[in-house]
Motif scaffolding. Structure first.
Motif, PDB file in Angstrom:
ATOM      1  N   GLY A 161     179.372   2.827 -38.493  1.00  0.00           N
ATOM      2  CA  GLY A 161     179.961   1.616 -39.052  1.00  0.00           C
ATOM      3  C   GLY A 161     181.039   1.914 -40.080  1.00  0.00           C
ATOM      4  N   ALA A 162     180.781   2.886 -40.956  1.00  0.00           N
ATOM      5  CA  ALA A 162     181.749   3.228 -41.995  1.00  0.00           C
ATOM      6  C   ALA A 162     183.010   3.850 -41.418  1.00  0.00           C
ATOM      7  CB  ALA A 162     181.107   4.194 -42.995  1.00  0.00           C
ATOM      8  N   ALA A 163     182.885   4.498 -40.262  1.00  0.00           N
ATOM      9  CA  ALA A 163     184.052   5.135 -39.644  1.00  0.00           C
ATOM     10  C   ALA A 163     185.080   4.106 -39.173  1.00  0.00           C
ATOM     11  CB  ALA A 163     183.611   6.000 -38.465  1.00  0.00           C
ATOM     12  N   LEU A 164     184.637   2.879 -38.910  1.00  0.00           N
ATOM     13  CA  LEU A 164     185.567   1.859 -38.409  1.00  0.00           C
ATOM     14  C   LEU A 164     186.651   1.511 -39.426  1.00  0.00           C
ATOM     15  CD1 LEU A 164     186.409  -0.454 -36.388  1.00  0.00           C
ATOM     16  CD2 LEU A 164     184.949  -1.898 -37.795  1.00  0.00           C
ATOM     17  N   PRO A 165     186.312   1.028 -40.635  1.00  0.00           N
ATOM     18  CA  PRO A 165     187.388   0.716 -41.593  1.00  0.00           C
ATOM     19  C   PRO A 165     188.194   1.949 -41.988  1.00  0.00           C
ATOM     20  CG  PRO A 165     185.240   0.565 -42.656  1.00  0.00           C
ATOM     21  CD  PRO A 165     184.986   0.691 -41.193  1.00  0.00           C
ATOM     22  N   LEU A 166     187.547   3.114 -41.980  1.00  0.00           N
ATOM     23  CA  LEU A 166     188.262   4.342 -42.307  1.00  0.00           C
ATOM     24  C   LEU A 166     189.311   4.653 -41.247  1.00  0.00           C
ATOM     25  CD1 LEU A 166     188.320   6.555 -44.440  1.00  0.00           C
ATOM     26  CD2 LEU A 166     186.629   7.811 -43.082  1.00  0.00           C
ATOM     27  N   ALA A 167     188.949   4.485 -39.977  1.00  0.00           N
ATOM     28  CA  ALA A 167     189.898   4.721 -38.890  1.00  0.00           C
ATOM     29  C   ALA A 167     191.038   3.718 -38.916  1.00  0.00           C
ATOM     30  CB  ALA A 167     189.173   4.664 -37.546  1.00  0.00           C
ATOM     31  N   VAL A 168     190.711   2.462 -39.216  1.00  0.00           N
ATOM     32  CA  VAL A 168     191.754   1.430 -39.296  1.00  0.00           C
ATOM     33  C   VAL A 168     192.723   1.747 -40.425  1.00  0.00           C
ATOM     34  CG1 VAL A 168     192.190  -1.004 -39.767  1.00  0.00           C
ATOM     35  CG2 VAL A 168     190.310  -0.344 -38.263  1.00  0.00           C
ATOM     36  N   ALA A 169     192.201   2.214 -41.555  1.00  0.00           N
ATOM     37  CA  ALA A 169     193.060   2.553 -42.686  1.00  0.00           C
ATOM     38  C   ALA A 169     193.991   3.715 -42.375  1.00  0.00           C
ATOM     39  CB  ALA A 169     192.196   2.888 -43.907  1.00  0.00           C
ATOM     40  N   LEU A 170     193.565   4.604 -41.500  1.00  0.00           N
ATOM     41  CA  LEU A 170     194.393   5.749 -41.128  1.00  0.00           C
ATOM     42  C   LEU A 170     195.609   5.326 -40.309  1.00  0.00           C
ATOM     43  CD1 LEU A 170     191.729   8.456 -40.197  1.00  0.00           C
ATOM     44  CD2 LEU A 170     193.441   8.633 -42.022  1.00  0.00           C
ATOM     45  N   ILE A 171     195.451   4.304 -39.482  1.00  0.00           N
ATOM     46  CA  ILE A 171     196.533   3.927 -38.559  1.00  0.00           C
ATOM     47  C   ILE A 171     197.280   2.662 -38.990  1.00  0.00           C
ATOM     48  CG2 ILE A 171     195.352   5.026 -36.624  1.00  0.00           C
ATOM     49  CD1 ILE A 171     194.441   2.294 -35.693  1.00  0.00           C
ATOM     50  N   ALA A 172     196.719   1.902 -39.917  1.00  0.00           N
ATOM     51  CA  ALA A 172     197.352   0.643 -40.309  1.00  0.00           C
ATOM     52  C   ALA A 172     198.550   0.891 -41.214  1.00  0.00           C
ATOM     53  CB  ALA A 172     196.347  -0.253 -41.028  1.00  0.00           C
ATOM     54  N   PRO A 173     199.618   0.106 -41.088  1.00  0.00           N
ATOM     55  CA  PRO A 173     200.754   0.215 -42.003  1.00  0.00           C
ATOM     56  C   PRO A 173     200.321  -0.104 -43.434  1.00  0.00           C
ATOM     57  CG  PRO A 173     201.313  -1.123 -40.079  1.00  0.00           C
ATOM     58  CD  PRO A 173     199.831  -0.911 -40.049  1.00  0.00           C
ATOM     59  N   ALA A 174     200.877   0.596 -44.389  1.00  0.00           N
ATOM     60  CA  ALA A 174     200.479   0.417 -45.785  1.00  0.00           C
ATOM     61  C   ALA A 174     200.668  -1.018 -46.259  1.00  0.00           C
ATOM     62  CB  ALA A 174     201.277   1.374 -46.670  1.00  0.00           C
ATOM     63  N   ALA A 175     201.718  -1.675 -45.773  1.00  0.00           N
ATOM     64  CA  ALA A 175     201.994  -3.037 -46.214  1.00  0.00           C
ATOM     65  C   ALA A 175     200.970  -4.042 -45.712  1.00  0.00           C
ATOM     66  CB  ALA A 175     203.395  -3.455 -45.753  1.00  0.00           C
ATOM     67  N   HIS A 176     200.285  -3.710 -44.610  1.00  0.00           N
ATOM     68  CA  HIS A 176     199.320  -4.639 -44.016  1.00  0.00           C
ATOM     69  C   HIS A 176     197.897  -4.067 -44.041  1.00  0.00           C
ATOM     70  CE1 HIS A 176     203.269  -5.543 -42.130  1.00  0.00           C
ATOM     71  NE2 HIS A 176     202.886  -6.802 -42.355  1.00  0.00           N
ATOM     72  N   LEU A 177     197.671  -3.161 -44.961  1.00  0.00           N
ATOM     73  CA  LEU A 177     196.388  -2.457 -44.977  1.00  0.00           C
ATOM     74  C   LEU A 177     195.218  -3.402 -45.246  1.00  0.00           C
ATOM     75  CD1 LEU A 177     195.092   0.346 -44.778  1.00  0.00           C
ATOM     76  CD2 LEU A 177     195.288   0.520 -47.253  1.00  0.00           C
ATOM     77  N   VAL A 178     195.331  -4.243 -46.269  1.00  0.00           N
ATOM     78  CA  VAL A 178     194.220  -5.117 -46.654  1.00  0.00           C
ATOM     79  C   VAL A 178     193.858  -6.106 -45.546  1.00  0.00           C
ATOM     80  CG1 VAL A 178     193.486  -6.927 -48.250  1.00  0.00           C
ATOM     81  CG2 VAL A 178     194.590  -4.851 -49.125  1.00  0.00           C
ATOM     82  N   PRO A 179     194.818  -6.877 -45.004  1.00  0.00           N
ATOM     83  CA  PRO A 179     194.423  -7.812 -43.941  1.00  0.00           C
ATOM     84  C   PRO A 179     193.960  -7.110 -42.665  1.00  0.00           C
ATOM     85  CG  PRO A 179     196.808  -7.801 -44.234  1.00  0.00           C
ATOM     86  CD  PRO A 179     196.231  -7.041 -45.378  1.00  0.00           C
ATOM     87  N   THR A 180     194.511  -5.940 -42.359  1.00  0.00           N
ATOM     88  CA  THR A 180     194.107  -5.237 -41.142  1.00  0.00           C
ATOM     89  C   THR A 180     192.684  -4.719 -41.251  1.00  0.00           C
ATOM     90  OG1 THR A 180     196.400  -4.559 -40.781  1.00  0.00           O
ATOM     91  CG2 THR A 180     194.708  -3.387 -39.543  1.00  0.00           C
ATOM     92  N   VAL A 181     192.360  -4.061 -42.364  1.00  0.00           N
ATOM     93  CA  VAL A 181     191.009  -3.522 -42.549  1.00  0.00           C
ATOM     94  C   VAL A 181     189.982  -4.647 -42.614  1.00  0.00           C
ATOM     95  CG1 VAL A 181     189.494  -2.287 -44.143  1.00  0.00           C
ATOM     96  CG2 VAL A 181     191.765  -1.385 -43.634  1.00  0.00           C
ATOM     97  N   SER A 182     190.288  -5.674 -43.398  1.00  0.00           N
ATOM     98  CA  SER A 182     189.334  -6.780 -43.532  1.00  0.00           C
ATOM     99  C   SER A 182     189.174  -7.535 -42.216  1.00  0.00           C
ATOM    100  CB  SER A 182     189.762  -7.729 -44.646  1.00  0.00           C
ATOM    101  OG  SER A 182     191.069  -8.238 -44.403  1.00  0.00           O
ATOM    102  N   GLY A 183     190.254  -7.778 -41.510  1.00  0.00           N
ATOM    103  CA  GLY A 183     190.178  -8.499 -40.241  1.00  0.00           C
ATOM    104  C   GLY A 183     189.400  -7.730 -39.190  1.00  0.00           C
ATOM    105  N   ALA A 184     189.710  -6.439 -39.037  1.00  0.00           N
ATOM    106  CA  ALA A 184     189.000  -5.618 -38.050  1.00  0.00           C
ATOM    107  C   ALA A 184     187.519  -5.524 -38.401  1.00  0.00           C
ATOM    108  CB  ALA A 184     189.621  -4.222 -37.987  1.00  0.00           C
ATOM    109  N   SER A 185     187.209  -5.376 -39.681  1.00  0.00           N
ATOM    110  CA  SER A 185     185.813  -5.267 -40.101  1.00  0.00           C
ATOM    111  C   SER A 185     185.050  -6.548 -39.806  1.00  0.00           C
ATOM    112  CB  SER A 185     185.740  -4.945 -41.592  1.00  0.00           C
ATOM    113  OG  SER A 185     186.347  -3.701 -41.877  1.00  0.00           O
ATOM    114  N   LEU A 186     185.666  -7.696 -40.066  1.00  0.00           N
ATOM    115  CA  LEU A 186     184.991  -8.967 -39.813  1.00  0.00           C
ATOM    116  C   LEU A 186     184.768  -9.202 -38.325  1.00  0.00           C
ATOM    117  CD1 LEU A 186     186.674 -11.344 -42.413  1.00  0.00           C
ATOM    118  CD2 LEU A 186     184.312 -10.513 -42.390  1.00  0.00           C
ATOM    119  N   VAL A 187     185.730  -8.812 -37.507  1.00  0.00           N
ATOM    120  CA  VAL A 187     185.566  -8.960 -36.058  1.00  0.00           C
ATOM    121  C   VAL A 187     184.385  -8.129 -35.566  1.00  0.00           C
ATOM    122  CG1 VAL A 187     186.612  -8.441 -33.815  1.00  0.00           C
ATOM    123  CG2 VAL A 187     187.964  -9.583 -35.583  1.00  0.00           C
TER     124      VAL A 187
END
Length: 233
Positions: A161-187
């Motif tokens: 479970g913890a690997a998911l937000p970590l993986a998203v943070a690795l590939i997400a653009p810095a400008a959209h990091l917060v909505p991308t990590v939170s959105g993917a985690s909620l899904v």
């Protein structure tokens, strides 16, 4: 009279032990790691600090889950074993009383005294300790405590479970990091809640919504704390 095909009933209680540990581990892994990373991100820390926090949260959380589950379930197992030892001693010392005790349980469940006495006699001839463990103490092989299984399941599922937000943070653009990590985690949290409910035979929409709401609350609060301290410090 039409022939009715008999189908086996499907029960889910045998999944209770590992399902609880698996859902708790994965849910906690996603929520705690995503929340930690969002809190760091909201404090305007750098991307490397964000990733370090995520990795540290994964390792620490997995070990914490394993240790907590092992200690908790071991305590339950110790209690069960103590009860079984006591019951074995009572069977050896007072077999007639134990027979009457078991028969009384079956009478309370609706059997006639004569039939209850007969059932108790046959079950005790077959496996006296097993009959008393099941019907007097409520201990069965299906629901008995398994500390190692619970610990390993919790640690593994937390790490996944913890690997998911970590993986998203690795590939997400810095400008959209917060909505991308939170959105993917909620899904994924919503899907996880629904999957767990389906595996356990519970209503899916309510379970999925419950998991998603608590996850969103945890991430929002942690992000708010990170933003506050980032502004102050």
């Amino acid at each position: 009279m039409p022939h009715t095909r008999h189908t086996s009933e499907v029960h889910h209680s045998h999944r209770a032990g590992w399902l609880r540990a698996a859902v708790l581990g994965a849910n906690d892994g996603i929520v705690s790691t995503a929340s930690l990373m969002l809190g760091v991100a909201a404090s305007d820390a750098g991307h490397s600090a964000l990733l370090i926090a995520g990795v540290a949260g994964l390792v620490a959380g997995a070990m914490s889950m394993a240790a907590g589950e092992y200690v908790s379930v071991s305590s339950q197992a110790d209690t069960e074993q103590a009860d079984l030892r006591r019951e074995r001693a009572e069977l050896d010392a007072h077999p007639i009383y134990e027979h009457q005790e078991l028969a009384a349980i079956y009478v309370k469940r609706g059997l006639s005294p004569a039939l209850a006495d007969q059932v108790a006699h046959q079950l005790m001839d077959h496996d006296a300790l097993g009959a008393h463990a099941r019907d007097e103490l409520g201990i069965t092989d299906t629901l008995s405590a398994r500390p190692v299984q619970a610990a390993l399941t919790s640690a593994a599922t937390f790490a996944v479970g913890a690997a998911l937000p970590l993986a998203v943070a690795l590939i997400a653009p810095a400008a959209h990091l917060v909505p991308t990590v939170s959105g993917a985690s909620l899904v994924v949290l919503t899907a996880l809640g629904g999957l767990a409910a389906r595996a356990g035979g519970a209503p899916v929409p309510r379970a999925a919504l419950r998991v998603a709401l608590w996850g969103a609350l945890a991430m929002a609060l942690t992000a708010g704390v990170g933003h506050l301290f980032g502004t102050v410090l």
